[in-house]
Design an enzyme around this catalytic site. Structure first.
Site, short mmCIF file in Angstrom:
data_model
loop_
_atom_site.label_atom_id
_atom_site.label_comp_id
_atom_site.label_asym_id
_atom_site.label_seq_id
_atom_site.Cartn_x
_atom_site.Cartn_y
_atom_site.Cartn_z
N GLU A 295 22.65 34.12 -29.01
CA GLU A 295 21.80 34.25 -27.82
C GLU A 295 22.51 34.99 -26.69
O GLU A 295 21.89 35.75 -25.94
CB GLU A 295 21.32 32.88 -27.35
CG GLU A 295 20.54 32.09 -28.40
CD GLU A 295 19.41 32.86 -29.05
OE1 GLU A 295 18.90 33.84 -28.46
OE2 GLU A 295 19.03 32.49 -30.18
N HIS B 145 18.53 42.11 -33.05
CA HIS B 145 18.86 41.57 -34.37
C HIS B 145 19.28 42.69 -35.33
O HIS B 145 18.84 43.84 -35.19
CB HIS B 145 17.66 40.84 -34.96
CG HIS B 145 17.34 39.58 -34.24
ND1 HIS B 145 16.09 39.32 -33.72
CD2 HIS B 145 18.10 38.50 -33.94
CE1 HIS B 145 16.10 38.13 -33.14
NE2 HIS B 145 17.32 37.62 -33.24
N TYR C 84 19.24 37.86 -39.43
CA TYR C 84 18.30 36.83 -39.87
C TYR C 84 18.59 36.47 -41.33
O TYR C 84 19.15 37.27 -42.08
CB TYR C 84 16.87 37.37 -39.82
CG TYR C 84 16.12 37.15 -38.53
CD1 TYR C 84 16.75 36.78 -37.36
CD2 TYR C 84 14.75 37.36 -38.49
CE1 TYR C 84 16.03 36.60 -36.19
CE2 TYR C 84 14.02 37.20 -37.33
CZ TYR C 84 14.66 36.81 -36.19
OH TYR C 84 13.95 36.64 -35.04
#
Length: 205
Positions: A105, A114, A160
């Site tokens: 974050e 990302h 991710y």
């Protein structure tokens, strides 16, 4: 909910970087009173990893206008780059208090998107849109990122998992080099994550 993307965002050329003073980039912060001492220490120790490897320095906010405000909101999220004024970073007490999550974050707040949305992602991963949960497609939109001469990195804290936002327990992201590759479980910033911060902010590391 803010737009949650990373790798150096196009906004870094338009003023969303945090200013550098001398050799360091000072980022003022506050941490909400809802956290216990132990929870605050997790956040603080995670921030200190940036002090060990980059020229980013987090300082307690006094009178500074622009600062990060960590609070226990809904999930884990941050805006991309310096927004101006108080800038919230949500770290839910039950679920977000891990070193890699805090680093993730904070990297957003420093200006990164990302990994799977970086401009050259199509060379390295395939996005399986038919498996994405309706309403979450925006999390997979490619961004015209500045990749700072660093390679695509499956070990990045910005990567991710292959099942992120899946509607059917099937992969939403697969590696082209190895469809069976598992990723998205980094426990700390990778060498490339650190290199990107140092390159973008002109650190002597």
């Amino acid at each position: 909910m803010p737009n949650l993307k990373r790798n150096a965002d196009p906004c870094v050329t338009k003023g969303c970087m945090w200013p550098k003073t001398g050799s360091y980039v000072y980022v003022p912060i506050t941490i909400g009173p809802e956290y216990t001492t132990a929870e605050r220490n997790i956040i603080i120790n995670s921030l200190l990893t940036f002090h060990q490897t980059t020229c980013i320095r987090f300082v307690w906010r006094s009178m500074q206008q622009d600062y990060l405000s960590f609070f226990s909101g809904t999930g884990c999220w941050s805006y991309v780059g310096r927004q101006g004024g108080v800038q919230q970073v949500s770290l839910l007490k039950n679920g977000c208090l891990y070193t890699a999550t805090v680093e993730h974050e904070v990297l957003h707040a420093l200006g990164y998107n990302h990994e799977h949305v970086r401009s050259d992602r199509d060379t390295y991963v395939s996005i399986l849109t038919t498996n994405i949960e309706p309403g979450f497609e925006s999390n997979f939109v490619k961004v015209a990122t500045n990749n700072l001469g660093t390679p695509y990195d499956f070990n990045s804290v910005m990567q991710y998992s292959k099942y992120s936002f899946s509607k059917n327990d099937l992969p939403t992201i697969i590696a082209k080099s190895d469809p069976n590759l598992e990723f998205g479980d980094a426990t700390q910033m990778s060498v490339n994550d650190i290199t990107r911060v140092n390159k973008l902010y002109g650190c002597c590391k």
